[in-house]
Structure formats: structure tokens, C-alpha cells
Design a protein around this motif. Structure first.
Motif, PDB file in Angstrom:
ATOM      1  N   GLU A 156      51.075  14.870  17.670  1.00  0.00           N
ATOM      2  CA  GLU A 156      52.464  14.617  18.062  1.00  0.00           C
ATOM      3  C   GLU A 156      53.358  15.854  17.992  1.00  0.00           C
ATOM      4  O   GLU A 156      54.549  15.766  18.233  1.00  0.00           O
ATOM      5  N   SER A 157      52.798  17.022  17.685  1.00  0.00           N
ATOM      6  CA  SER A 157      53.580  18.250  17.793  1.00  0.00           C
ATOM      7  C   SER A 157      53.504  18.700  19.257  1.00  0.00           C
ATOM      8  O   SER A 157      52.812  18.092  20.073  1.00  0.00           O
ATOM      9  N   SER A 158      54.205  19.770  19.578  1.00  0.00           N
ATOM     10  CA  SER A 158      54.146  20.280  20.946  1.00  0.00           C
ATOM     11  C   SER A 158      54.397  21.780  20.935  1.00  0.00           C
ATOM     12  O   SER A 158      54.802  22.352  19.918  1.00  0.00           O
ATOM     13  N   GLY A 159      54.161  22.407  22.058  1.00  0.00           N
ATOM     14  CA  GLY A 159      54.378  23.834  22.208  1.00  0.00           C
ATOM     15  C   GLY A 159      54.449  24.183  23.672  1.00  0.00           C
ATOM     16  O   GLY A 159      54.363  23.299  24.531  1.00  0.00           O
ATOM     17  N   ILE A 161      55.135  25.547  30.677  1.00  0.00           N
ATOM     18  CA  ILE A 161      54.935  24.107  30.545  1.00  0.00           C
ATOM     19  C   ILE A 161      54.982  23.700  29.075  1.00  0.00           C
ATOM     20  O   ILE A 161      54.650  24.478  28.200  1.00  0.00           O
ATOM     21  N   SER A 162      55.386  22.478  28.846  1.00  0.00           N
ATOM     22  CA  SER A 162      55.366  21.901  27.505  1.00  0.00           C
ATOM     23  C   SER A 162      54.044  21.163  27.341  1.00  0.00           C
ATOM     24  O   SER A 162      53.623  20.426  28.244  1.00  0.00           O
ATOM     25  N   VAL A 163      53.396  21.359  26.206  1.00  0.00           N
ATOM     26  CA  VAL A 163      52.081  20.766  25.963  1.00  0.00           C
ATOM     27  C   VAL A 163      52.145  19.956  24.671  1.00  0.00           C
ATOM     28  O   VAL A 163      52.512  20.476  23.618  1.00  0.00           O
ATOM     29  N   ASP A 164      51.799  18.660  24.760  1.00  0.00           N
ATOM     30  CA  ASP A 164      51.793  17.773  23.598  1.00  0.00           C
ATOM     31  C   ASP A 164      50.442  17.811  22.905  1.00  0.00           C
ATOM     32  O   ASP A 164      49.405  17.918  23.556  1.00  0.00           O
ATOM     33  N   CYS A 165      50.455  17.694  21.586  1.00  0.00           N
ATOM     34  CA  CYS A 165      49.235  17.709  20.805  1.00  0.00           C
ATOM     35  C   CYS A 165      48.782  16.277  20.548  1.00  0.00           C
ATOM     36  O   CYS A 165      49.524  15.464  19.981  1.00  0.00           O
ATOM     37  N   ARG A 166      47.568  15.948  20.974  1.00  0.00           N
ATOM     38  CA  ARG A 166      46.996  14.607  20.765  1.00  0.00           C
ATOM     39  C   ARG A 166      45.472  14.695  20.798  1.00  0.00           C
ATOM     40  O   ARG A 166      44.905  15.743  21.088  1.00  0.00           O
ATOM     41  N   LEU A 167      44.837  13.576  20.502  1.00  0.00           N
ATOM     42  CA  LEU A 167      43.374  13.558  20.406  1.00  0.00           C
ATOM     43  C   LEU A 167      42.681  13.472  21.764  1.00  0.00           C
ATOM     44  O   LEU A 167      41.535  13.916  21.901  1.00  0.00           O
TER      45      LEU A 167
END
Length: 158
Positions: A132-135, A149-155
Motif C-alpha cells: 500500500e505504499s507508492s512511488g 508515473i505513480s506506482v502502487d506497491c502490492r502483491l
């Protein structure tokens, strides 16, 4: 004394002109990344990982233009090194990963970055990437220019 003042004025003008040029280039890239409809990126996500480890980012690039475009560089402040990679099958049947110099996205087509295929490798993470973090990742194209681009952290991909 006059030569010293003249020298200082010349140096100051060079610095001011250089700064203005840099600012103009930055503004051009910002405008391009905000208004560019030639290249669209969707479904951007990356895998969670701990600081100093590696992560991978995946997404879909859609080239809406009438010409092919080449993704030739990626950059992110999330990691010490950011590279375009592909997964390939080694001769002994095992999978490996290797860096690629560029990716061509044909006109009016999509290019998929996915697990087991092409991806952006984030090597040596600067901080933890929890779920649920992003970068952000900046993609540089030959024709379309820079796109952040914004990239979301997920499985996994949604």
C-alpha cells in the motif's frame, strides 16, 4: 578593476542563461508528462521489498500515436539503480533476468510489463516498500519525451 567587474558580469550572465535553459527544459518535460496522450501507462504496480533489497515494477504502455516509440531509460528515486529488464529461459531450462537497453512500443499497440516477462528492476531500494505504499518512476521515450508515473506497491496485479 574594470576587467574584474566585466569578468564577474560575464560569469553571472552565463550562470543566469544556463539556469534559464535548464528551467525551460524542466518545464517542457513537466508539461509533456502531464499532457502527453501519445503514450499512456496503466495498471502500474510494484512488489513489496525491504530497504537495500530489489523490487520490480509492472505496467501497461499504450502507444496512441501514429509512430512507434522507444522506451530507452527509466529512473526512480526509490532505488540506487533502475533498469529495464526481461526474464528469459536459460539453456538449462532455468529462468534468468537480464538488462535491456530499450523497448520499442509499436504504433497503436500496447506493451505489457508483467511477472515472468519485461519489467522495471528497482535495485538497492533506498527505503522499505511495504504493501500500500507508492512511488514514482520516470520513463523516457524517444518521441514522447519523459513521463513520470505513480506506482502502487502490492502483491499482484489487480
Amino acid at each position: 578593476m574594470k576587467k574584474t567587474i566585466l569578468y564577474i558580469l560575464v560569469v553571472a550572465n552565463v550562470i543566469i542563461i544556463s539556469s534559464c535553459q535548464y528551467e525551460t527544459d524542466e518545464n517542457k518535460n513537466s508539461i509533456t508528462s502531464k499532457t502527453n496522450k501519445q503514450i499512456e501507462v496503466s495498471n502500474a504496480w510494484m512488489t513489496p521489498a525491504a530497504k537495500n533489497r530489489n523490487s520490480a515494477a509492472y505496467f501497461t504502455i499504450t502507444n496512441n500515436s501514429n509512430v512507434s516509440d522507444t522506451l530507452f531509460e527509466v529512473f526512480s528515486t526509490l532505488s540506487q539503480l533502475t533498469e529495464l529488464h526481461e526474464t528469459y529461459k536459460r539453456t538449462e531450462g532455468m529462468l534468468g533476468m537480464r538488462s535491456v537497453d530499450y523497448i520499442v512500443v509499436p504504433s497503436k499497440e500496447k506493451f505489457e510489463f508483467s511477472p515472468g516477462g519485461f519489467h522495471v528492476m528497482l535495485i538497492g531500494l533506498i527505503k522499505n516498500l511495504p504493501i500500500e505504499s507508492s512511488g514514482e518512476i520516470t520513463l523516457k521515450f524517444k518521441v514522447a519525451g519523459s513521463l513520470t508515473i505513480s506506482v502502487d506497491c502490492r502483491l499482484s496485479q489487480k
